[in-house]
Design a protein around this motif. Structure first.
Motif, PDB file in Angstrom:
ATOM      1  N   ALA A 278       0.877  -1.177   0.000  1.00 51.77           N
ATOM      2  CA  ALA A 278       0.000   0.000   0.000  1.00 51.77           C
ATOM      3  C   ALA A 278       0.906   1.216   0.000  1.00 51.77           C
ATOM      4  O   ALA A 278       1.811   1.325   0.844  1.00 51.77           O
ATOM      5  CB  ALA A 278      -0.906  -0.005   1.225  1.00 51.77           C
ATOM      6  N   VAL A 279       0.683   2.142  -0.937  1.00 50.82           N
ATOM      7  CA  VAL A 279       1.562   3.294  -1.115  1.00 50.82           C
ATOM      8  C   VAL A 279       0.779   4.568  -0.808  1.00 50.82           C
ATOM      9  O   VAL A 279      -0.301   4.791  -1.362  1.00 50.82           O
ATOM     10  CB  VAL A 279       2.127   3.353  -2.542  1.00 50.82           C
ATOM     11  N   THR A 280       1.337   5.391   0.072  1.00 48.17           N
ATOM     12  CA  THR A 280       0.659   6.620   0.483  1.00 48.17           C
ATOM     13  C   THR A 280       0.951   7.766  -0.492  1.00 48.17           C
ATOM     14  O   THR A 280       1.789   7.640  -1.388  1.00 48.17           O
ATOM     15  CB  THR A 280       1.099   7.037   1.892  1.00 48.17           C
ATOM     16  N   ALA A 281       0.280   8.894  -0.281  1.00 48.37           N
ATOM     17  CA  ALA A 281       0.431  10.050  -1.169  1.00 48.37           C
ATOM     18  C   ALA A 281       1.858  10.593  -1.166  1.00 48.37           C
ATOM     19  O   ALA A 281       2.301  11.180  -2.159  1.00 48.37           O
ATOM     20  CB  ALA A 281      -0.560  11.144  -0.771  1.00 48.37           C
ATOM     21  N   ASP A 282       2.599  10.400  -0.062  1.00 52.74           N
ATOM     22  CA  ASP A 282       3.986  10.874  -0.021  1.00 52.74           C
ATOM     23  C   ASP A 282       4.984   9.781  -0.431  1.00 52.74           C
ATOM     24  O   ASP A 282       6.162   9.841  -0.124  1.00 52.74           O
ATOM     25  CB  ASP A 282       4.329  11.423   1.367  1.00 52.74           C
ATOM     26  N   ASP A 283       4.486   8.745  -1.121  1.00 55.27           N
ATOM     27  CA  ASP A 283       5.304   7.672  -1.698  1.00 55.27           C
ATOM     28  C   ASP A 283       5.978   6.807  -0.624  1.00 55.27           C
ATOM     29  O   ASP A 283       7.111   6.340  -0.800  1.00 55.27           O
ATOM     30  CB  ASP A 283       6.358   8.234  -2.659  1.00 55.27           C
ATOM     31  N   THR A 284       5.274   6.585   0.470  1.00 53.03           N
ATOM     32  CA  THR A 284       5.732   5.643   1.486  1.00 53.03           C
ATOM     33  C   THR A 284       5.112   4.281   1.181  1.00 53.03           C
ATOM     34  O   THR A 284       3.890   4.161   1.052  1.00 53.03           O
ATOM     35  CB  THR A 284       5.316   6.099   2.888  1.00 53.03           C
ATOM     36  N   TRP A 285       5.969   3.253   1.074  1.00 50.29           N
ATOM     37  CA  TRP A 285       5.522   1.922   0.703  1.00 50.29           C
ATOM     38  C   TRP A 285       5.393   1.047   1.958  1.00 50.29           C
ATOM     39  O   TRP A 285       6.368   0.850   2.677  1.00 50.29           O
ATOM     40  CB  TRP A 285       6.493   1.271  -0.266  1.00 50.29           C
ATOM     41  N   TYR A 286       4.193   0.531   2.210  1.00 50.71           N
ATOM     42  CA  TYR A 286       3.946  -0.371   3.334  1.00 50.71           C
ATOM     43  C   TYR A 286       3.774  -1.804   2.812  1.00 50.71           C
ATOM     44  O   TYR A 286       2.942  -2.060   1.940  1.00 50.71           O
ATOM     45  CB  TYR A 286       2.685   0.036   4.100  1.00 50.71           C
ATOM     46  N   PHE A 287       4.553  -2.705   3.363  1.00 51.60           N
ATOM     47  CA  PHE A 287       4.451  -4.124   3.008  1.00 51.60           C
ATOM     48  C   PHE A 287       3.118  -4.685   3.495  1.00 51.60           C
ATOM     49  O   PHE A 287       2.735  -4.486   4.655  1.00 51.60           O
ATOM     50  CB  PHE A 287       5.596  -4.902   3.654  1.00 51.60           C
ATOM     51  N   LEU A 288       2.424  -5.406   2.633  1.00 48.48           N
ATOM     52  CA  LEU A 288       1.189  -6.078   3.017  1.00 48.48           C
ATOM     53  C   LEU A 288       1.368  -7.592   3.054  1.00 48.48           C
ATOM     54  O   LEU A 288       1.003  -8.237   4.030  1.00 48.48           O
ATOM     55  CB  LEU A 288       0.059  -5.715   2.044  1.00 48.48           C
TER      56      LEU A 288
END
Length: 321
Positions: A278-288
């Motif tokens: 899941a990638v946030t608006a500030d381009d932070t990538w969270y592993f799912l």
């Protein structure tokens, strides 16, 4: 490209059209291929034998169309074989007995071919499928991981939901086949609130995770050291729910994410993996999650073609990869 003598053995069901994409490439390269569904083909004319001794190990696979010397298998592609359910003509404990003997016997032979290159080895696949192991390994590999609770305690689940102002989602820890009124039913990722959590949680472990305020999803398909990124835009929390509504396009994979992918893959000894973020608006990538045997041929043609050729390269080269 280095070439190990012998065939590529593909373990998959008869309806796996994704494997056909790679098999056409191997056929064009004149690489011999044998296809087997170990869960069903032994009941349709195939047989498997193996001999183990102090001075030798050998085996033979016979199908209605060919005979294969198992010592000459260069690669094994573990795609989507059917589960070991036993002969359809048996019932009750006899069928369970036959199914378990097949799992441990046939499965053990196919997982122990000398010198063969596995994509992926079935035991590595199984180890990498456990969601708790995925999350623990992702954290150690340097990924950002949403806060996650796996529990069968109703109180803990409610308290976890109450502590998360942005909401929580529920995910099954395993995609168990499920039917409603006799029809297949998928359990999608869904948002839950504290008052929706009931004593049903006590029946088995449930997985609750902080909801990421994502701008889009990303899939990173990995074949060896090669990474193929795709951006997924969907109106649904779970993009798999209505794939006809999603949009997908190639995307660059950040260097930090690529570094963590390599560490994660090394830990589980994976040749192939399908990583979801899941990638946030500030381009932070969270592993799912990482599906060690995830589908890939649904992606844009340029990604599908690149992944297919990367897999074919691994299979053709064999143990010299």
């Amino acid at each position: 490209m280095a070439d190990r003598r012998g065939s590529v053995l593909v373990l998959t069901n008869n309806y796996d059209v994704t494997s056909d994409v790679v098999l056409r490439i191997l056929a064009a390269r004149r690489v011999p291929v044998a296809r087997l569904d170990p869960g069903t083909d032994p009941y349709a004319g195939a047989s498997l034998s193996a001999v183990y001794g102090t001075g030798e190990q050998r085996g033979i696979l016979r199908t209605p169309s060919r005979t294969l010397d198992l010592t000459q298998v260069r690669s094994v592609w573990v795609r989507r074989p059917s589960p070991y359910e036993g002969p359809p003509g048996l019932d009750g404990q006899d069928r369970r007995f036959a199914a378990e003997q097949s799992f441990w016997g046939t499965g053990g032979i196919l997982a122990s071919l000398p010198g063969a290159h596995y994509v992926n080895h079935p035991w590595d696949n199984r180890a990498a499928e456990y969601k708790p192991a995925q999350l623990a390994t992702a954290r150690r590999s340097g990924f950002l991981v949403p806060d996650t609770l796996i529990t069968s305690d109703e109180r803990e689940a409610r308290e976890f939901a109450a502590r998360e102002p942005g909401g929580v989602v529920y995910k099954p820890v395993w995609n168990t086949p499920y039917r409603v009124d006799g029809r297949p039913h998928s359990v999608w990722v869904r948002e839950v609130r504290g008052h929706e959590i009931t004593s049903a949680v006590t029946m088995c472990p449930h997985m609750f995770q902080t909801k990421v305020d994502k701008a889009f999803d990303a899939r990173v398909t990995v074949v060896g050291d090669l990474l193929f990124g795709a951006r997924i835009d969907s109106p649904d929390l779970d993009w798999r729910h209505r794939q006809d509504l999603m949009r997908c396009e190639p995307i660059a994979v950040p260097e930090a994410v690529a570094y963590s992918v390599a560490a994660y893959r090394d830990h589980f000894r994976l040749v192939y993996g399908a990583f979801d973020f899941a990638v946030t608006a500030d381009d932070t990538w969270y592993f799912l999650e990482c599906n060690p045997n995830g589908q890939w041929a649904w992606q844009p043609p340029e990604i599908t073609d690149a992944v297919a050729h990367a897999i074919a390269d691994r299979l053709e080269k064999g143990s010299g990869t």
